[in-house]
Design an enzyme around this catalytic site. Sequence first.
Site, PDB file in Angstrom:
ATOM      1  CE  LYS A  77      -1.805   2.903   2.758  1.00 19.77           C
ATOM      2  NZ  LYS A  77      -1.754   4.109   2.055  1.00 19.77           N
ATOM      3  CD  GLU A  98       9.219  11.560  12.346  1.00 19.36           C
ATOM      4  OE1 GLU A  98       8.295  11.255  12.495  1.00 19.36           O
ATOM      5  OE2 GLU A  98      10.446  11.163  12.053  1.00 19.36           O
ATOM      6  CD  GLU A 109      12.750   3.323   9.311  1.00 19.28           C
ATOM      7  OE1 GLU A 109      12.153   4.048  10.072  1.00 19.28           O
ATOM      8  OE2 GLU A 109      13.364   3.568   8.332  1.00 19.28           O
ATOM      9  N   GLY A 120       6.441   4.517   8.685  1.00 15.24           N
ATOM     10  CA  GLY A 120       5.667   5.897   8.827  1.00 15.24           C
ATOM     11  C   GLY A 120       5.757   6.285  10.451  1.00 15.24           C
ATOM     12  CB  CYS A 144      12.659   8.370   9.499  1.00 12.23           C
ATOM     13  SG  CYS A 144      13.408   7.153   8.467  1.00 12.23           S
TER      14      CYS A 144
HETATM   15  P1  NAI Z   1       1.327   7.996   8.478  1.00 15.02           P
HETATM   16  O1  NAI Z   1       2.050   7.183   9.480  1.00 15.02           O
HETATM   17  O2  NAI Z   1       0.060   8.303   8.826  1.00 15.02           O
HETATM   18  O3  NAI Z   1       1.366   7.143   7.029  1.00 15.02           O
HETATM   19  C1  NAI Z   1       2.237   6.038   6.399  1.00 15.02           C
HETATM   20  C2  NAI Z   1       1.392   5.132   5.773  1.00 15.02           C
HETATM   21  O4  NAI Z   1       0.582   4.462   7.012  1.00 15.02           O
HETATM   22  C3  NAI Z   1       0.652   5.669   4.724  1.00 15.02           C
HETATM   23  O5  NAI Z   1       0.798   4.722   3.858  1.00 15.02           O
HETATM   24  C4  NAI Z   1      -0.701   5.807   5.454  1.00 15.02           C
HETATM   25  O6  NAI Z   1      -1.862   5.647   4.481  1.00 15.02           O
HETATM   26  C5  NAI Z   1      -0.812   4.306   6.333  1.00 15.02           C
HETATM   27  N1  NAI Z   1      -1.611   4.511   7.248  1.00 15.02           N
HETATM   28  C6  NAI Z   1      -2.370   5.705   7.923  1.00 15.02           C
HETATM   29  N2  NAI Z   1      -3.063   4.984   8.982  1.00 15.02           N
HETATM   30  C7  NAI Z   1      -2.920   3.837   8.950  1.00 15.02           C
HETATM   31  C8  NAI Z   1      -3.779   2.855   9.882  1.00 15.02           C
HETATM   32  N3  NAI Z   1      -4.443   3.316  11.003  1.00 15.02           N
HETATM   33  N4  NAI Z   1      -3.466   1.582   9.531  1.00 15.02           N
HETATM   34  C9  NAI Z   1      -2.429   1.121   8.712  1.00 15.02           C
HETATM   35  N5  NAI Z   1      -1.952   2.099   7.775  1.00 15.02           N
HETATM   36  C10 NAI Z   1      -2.250   3.495   8.032  1.00 15.02           C
HETATM   37  O7  NAI Z   1       2.300   9.131   8.214  1.00 15.02           O
HETATM   38  P2  NAI Z   1       1.596  10.607   7.640  1.00 15.02           P
HETATM   39  O8  NAI Z   1       0.254  10.923   8.272  1.00 15.02           O
HETATM   40  O9  NAI Z   1       1.750  10.675   6.103  1.00 15.02           O
HETATM   41  O10 NAI Z   1       2.738  11.764   8.220  1.00 15.02           O
HETATM   42  C11 NAI Z   1       2.438  12.186   9.780  1.00 15.02           C
HETATM   43  C12 NAI Z   1       3.694  12.300  10.211  1.00 15.02           C
HETATM   44  O11 NAI Z   1       4.372  10.985  10.522  1.00 15.02           O
HETATM   45  C13 NAI Z   1       4.720  13.112   9.703  1.00 15.02           C
HETATM   46  O12 NAI Z   1       4.754  14.528   9.531  1.00 15.02           O
HETATM   47  C14 NAI Z   1       6.136  12.600   9.944  1.00 15.02           C
HETATM   48  O13 NAI Z   1       6.457  13.373  11.444  1.00 15.02           O
HETATM   49  C15 NAI Z   1       5.617  11.291  10.427  1.00 15.02           C
HETATM   50  N6  NAI Z   1       6.257  10.554   9.435  1.00 15.02           N
HETATM   51  C16 NAI Z   1       7.409   9.671   9.602  1.00 15.02           C
HETATM   52  C17 NAI Z   1       7.827   8.663   8.478  1.00 15.02           C
HETATM   53  C18 NAI Z   1       9.026   7.946   8.646  1.00 15.02           C
HETATM   54  O14 NAI Z   1       9.642   7.514   8.058  1.00 15.02           O
HETATM   55  N7  NAI Z   1       9.666   7.820  10.146  1.00 15.02           N
HETATM   56  C19 NAI Z   1       7.309   8.779   7.246  1.00 15.02           C
HETATM   57  C20 NAI Z   1       6.223   9.358   6.931  1.00 15.02           C
HETATM   58  C21 NAI Z   1       5.814  10.208   8.067  1.00 15.02           C
END
Ligand code: NAI
Length: 498
Positions: free
Chosen positions: A195, A401, A269, A247, A303
């Site tokens: 996904k 973050e 991660e 994420g 990250c």
């Molecule tokens: P997110 O963690 O919500 O999204 C990452 C992925 O998870 C996307 O594909 C999203 O559709 C999916 N997702 C969202 N909710 C889910 C659920 N309940 N169950 C399964 N999958 C789900 O991150 P988002 O909203 O894009 O970004 C928010 C903050 O998260 C960013 O501002 C940043 O601080 C952090 N982030 C950190 C990352 C990292 O690599 N450490 C990468 C992306 C975001």
Amino acid sequence: MPHENAKLLPAVRSFLSSPKQLLIGGEWVDAKDGKTFATVNPSTEEVLVQVAHASAVDVDRAVVAARTAFESPSPWSKMTPRERSHLLWRIGDLIDAHADEFAQLEALDNGKRVEAARDGDVAISAELFRYFAGWATKMEGTSIPMSVPGREFHAYTRREAVGVVAGIVPWNFPLLMACFKIVPAITAGNTVILKPAEQTPLTALRLGELLLEAGVPAGVVNILPGFGDTGAALVDHPGVDKVAFTGSTEVGKKIAAAASGNLKKVSLELGGKAPNIIFNDADIDAAIAGAVLGGYFNEGQCCVNGSRLYVQRGVFDRVVEGVAAAAAAIKVGDGFDVTSQMGPLVSQEQHEKVLGYIRGAVRDGAVLNAGSADAVGDRGFFVSPTLITSVNEQMAVQTDEIFGPVVTALPFDSEDEVVAAANNTVYGLAAGVWSNNIGTAHRVGARLRAGTVWLNTWHADDVTLPRGGFKQSGWGRELGSFGLDDYTQLKTVIAELR
Ligand code: NAI
Ligand code: MG
């Protein structure tokens, strides 16, 4: 509209000219309920194309396809390790052959610079396939002696695939994160449902086309664009054996809880807030350059971004001046403009979030040595690279973050003081130390609670190296030989020699 961009390759135009679908069981199909979403160019805020939005029904279909492809006697289960190795290598070469196209698609969908996408994301994605191609034939077990008086045994272990793997990935390195999940999974013989992030689905969909072209059997890799609801349906599904997620820590915790239903395996991660420590005795010019790279690479949407700078008091002013000057000199602009050095943030949501943190810091009395709490330009999600001083450890800009080009700098006096401050976070993904004293560098590196520690460098990396988080930065390790552990399970076989 995207077609007004004169630099677009014909292949990219043609890819964008039709609605994008789901890949299930080797076929491109619409979502069952017909739902789609728009994916947007963050440099221009224009809609690029409509993309199918997978629902729980589509997740069901993909799980059936992935399960069928996994179970013996499918073509995939019968493929020899050598055939799998050659297939992986072929995909790496195909990615290279389409590198410019992938780079343009990534720049359109994510905003990053075309060159950065081509030389980084795309090149490393191709290399990942070739690195893991070598491992496909080396999934070895061991034979283990047993001591049972009067009886003889032959006991050995096998490393077997886990089954159906759901890979859920973010938007900061869209193609590369997709490959982080798909490549080790299929190297070990699993099947995958990927996904992509809702902000950046395009390069994963183009990769899906190349996987079919390379000869990956139907159902081995399925691709389901969608939002968090699609991800949650995958995590809840009893037919999924493992979830590999990159994420936010917030969503990582939800996944860990939801996965308890069928006790599916989980690797995570998650977020980071990496400390970057500069001692008085460091090579200060190199440390400044490292702080700039660590802070602002990939628009800070990384990250392992070095977002917390700790500088020993003797060199604090010099480092702050150096980083601020370098930040101010970075040209922010469209990822297709070759003079740009930094693109936009990925989305309006991220834009508002990052500017909100900068405004909050200013309100709390912090000082902006570079950057601004205002957006750059009136179109697109641009932010100036920002350096903030006069912060304290309680401010949100220091604890959270941010995932943008925002670095804070604090002075320190002693090693014990800085180690305590650096480790004072729920995160533990990356950390760095700059010192020309070999003892200081290695000793402090050992004291930092993080999965990756850089000494006198930042962002130095290779597909051969394991990566992952201490504390709330995650579970498990990705890449390198260790990266296969989470995609295999050990079977012990005991035979009595009668
Ligand atoms: P997110 O963690 O919500 O999204 C990452 C992925 O998870 C996307 O594909 C999203 O559709 C999916 N997702 C969202 N909710 C889910 C659920 N309940 N169950 C399964 N999958 C789900 O991150 P988002 O909203 O894009 O970004 C928010 C903050 O998260 C960013 O501002 C940043 O601080 C952090 N982030 C950190 C990352 C990292 O690599 N450490 C990468 C992306 C975001
Ligand atoms: Mg989210």
